[in-house]
Design a protein around this motif. Structure first.
Motif, PDB file in Angstrom:
ATOM      1  N   GLY A   1      25.807 -29.352  19.073  1.00  0.00           N
ATOM      2  CA  GLY A   1      26.205 -28.106  18.895  1.00  0.00           C
ATOM      3  C   GLY A   1      26.151 -26.276  19.293  1.00  0.00           C
ATOM      4  N   ARG A   2      26.565 -25.829  18.800  1.00  0.00           N
ATOM      5  CA  ARG A   2      27.178 -24.720  19.283  1.00  0.00           C
ATOM      6  C   ARG A   2      26.075 -23.652  19.789  1.00  0.00           C
TER       7      ARG A   2
ATOM      8  N   VAL B   1      14.909 -28.544  29.881  1.00  0.00           N
ATOM      9  CA  VAL B   1      16.216 -28.663  29.777  1.00  0.00           C
ATOM     10  C   VAL B   1      16.804 -29.521  31.372  1.00  0.00           C
ATOM     11  N   LYS B   2      16.984 -30.992  30.791  1.00  0.00           N
ATOM     12  CA  LYS B   2      17.521 -32.003  32.383  1.00  0.00           C
ATOM     13  C   LYS B   2      18.496 -31.786  32.637  1.00  0.00           C
ATOM     14  N   SER B   3      19.421 -31.526  31.123  1.00  0.00           N
ATOM     15  CA  SER B   3      21.157 -31.415  31.283  1.00  0.00           C
ATOM     16  C   SER B   3      21.904 -30.779  30.607  1.00  0.00           C
ATOM     17  N   VAL B   4      22.811 -29.976  30.404  1.00  0.00           N
ATOM     18  CA  VAL B   4      23.554 -29.576  28.818  1.00  0.00           C
ATOM     19  C   VAL B   4      25.076 -29.745  29.298  1.00  0.00           C
TER      20      VAL B   4
ATOM     21  N   TYR C   1      20.406 -32.639  26.666  1.00  0.00           N
ATOM     22  CA  TYR C   1      19.830 -33.724  26.960  1.00  0.00           C
ATOM     23  C   TYR C   1      21.075 -34.502  26.512  1.00  0.00           C
ATOM     24  N   ARG C   2      20.836 -35.808  27.432  1.00  0.00           N
ATOM     25  CA  ARG C   2      21.956 -36.863  27.544  1.00  0.00           C
ATOM     26  C   ARG C   2      21.550 -38.291  26.566  1.00  0.00           C
ATOM     27  N   GLY C   3      20.544 -37.998  26.192  1.00  0.00           N
ATOM     28  CA  GLY C   3      19.771 -39.680  25.419  1.00  0.00           C
ATOM     29  C   GLY C   3      18.701 -38.813  24.918  1.00  0.00           C
ATOM     30  N   GLY C   4      18.295 -39.575  24.262  1.00  0.00           N
ATOM     31  CA  GLY C   4      17.126 -39.025  24.236  1.00  0.00           C
ATOM     32  C   GLY C   4      16.468 -38.728  22.720  1.00  0.00           C
TER      33      GLY C   4
END
Length: 298
Positions: free
Chosen positions: A35-36, A61-64, A26-29
């Motif tokens: 982490g790893r 999960v919206k983004s990695v 996630y890019r925010g929230g």
């Protein structure tokens, strides 16, 4: 079905290239963590954040984002739970303290008692027993290995599915969802035309099952309020016992004081008496007169 299989294969290949690297989910929230990437499974990933493993249900999960700078200090690798899918992973955490979701209104921490096909039973501090829809759980992490087995067993409902939980709560006051604009309370009436009906005051609310993330009996925070009330009553009882004990001690002390004063008064009286007797005994004799009576003439 083939489309889903191809997508899973594509996602796995995409993530496989980042396994062991530092990523940000996630890019925010509230769910955003860095982490790893410790493990990749069919429908979830394991992210090691410091000394804790967080398991994310992949469909949420919206983004990695891969951290190419890799400025995160390396931590000792932690062994992950081994499970084929997210549902089996949750079942392995039964009887442990878990954190559901990392933040937001549906974030709750408590002891996991049961895990059904599409729901789980969590005992929380504020709301007591809460039933969560597994499909809406974004992440889960275990706080410790196992809770104390000496705790009293919790009383909760069990059913074949989440719909069965709702059926067991019909005609009871319930709380649906933990917070946010979709959190409501009321009397659960029935399930008609694919919607659940709640009655609160003069309002009739109809909710689609898909939007229900959690449900619990009673008002939100009722368990915490009951605990605080019990603690208050217990404190009042202890205070009354201390006051009663103090009152008894005061009465005993008062009687002892009166007895002491009476004893001192008696001793003082006896001392005064002895003092007078002593003054008589130790008086100095100045002269002794011997009177002889003469007999009259005959």
């Amino acid at each position: 079905m083939r489309r889903n299989t191809n997508r899973q294969r594509s996602d796995y290949n995409f993530l496989n290239s980042m396994e062991g690297k530092v990523i940000t989910v996630y890019r925010g929230g509230p769910e955003s963590k860095t982490g790893r990437l410790a493990d990749i499974k069919s429908d979830y990933i394991a992210l090691q954040v410091d000394n804790k493993i967080i398991y994310y249900q992949w469909k949420h999960v919206k983004s990695v984002t891969e951290d190419t700078n890799n400025t995160l200090s390396p931590a000792e690798a932690i062994e992950c739970e081994e499970a084929d899918d997210f549902h089996e992973l949750i079942r392995q955490m039964i009887s442990r303290t878990v954190q559901l979701n990392q933040g937001g209104p549906e974030s709750k921490k408590g002891r996991l008692h049961e895990a059904g096909d599409d729901f789980l039973v969590l005992e929380t501090e504020d709301d007591g027993i809460v039933y969560f829809n597994t499909d809406h759980i974004k992440s889960v992490s275990a706080e410790n290995t196992e809770d104390d087995e000496a705790d009293e067993p919790a009383d909760y409902e069990m059913a074949d599915d989440f719909h069965g939980i709702f059926k067991s709560m019909t005609h009871k006051w319930v709380s649906i969802n933990r917070g946010g604009p979709e959190a409501v309370e009321g009397i659960l009436v029935d399930n008609s035309e694919g919607h659940y009906t709640l009655v609160k005051d003069k309002e009739v609310l109809r909710i689609h099952p898909f939007h229900i993330k959690s449900i619990s009996a009673g008002s939100k925070g009722a368990a915490k309020q009951d605990e605080e009330q019990n603690e208050k009553e217990s404190a009042e009882e202890k205070s009354e016992e201390v006051s009663h004990t103090s009152s008894k001690r005061t009465g005993t002390s008062s009687r002892s004081s009166r007895s002491s004063r009476s004893s001192r008064s008696s001793r003082s009286h006896q001392s005064s008496k002895r003092s007078k007797e002593d003054s008589y005994n130790y008086g100095k004799v100045l002269r002794t007169v011997d009177y002889r009576w003469k007999r009259g003439r005959k």
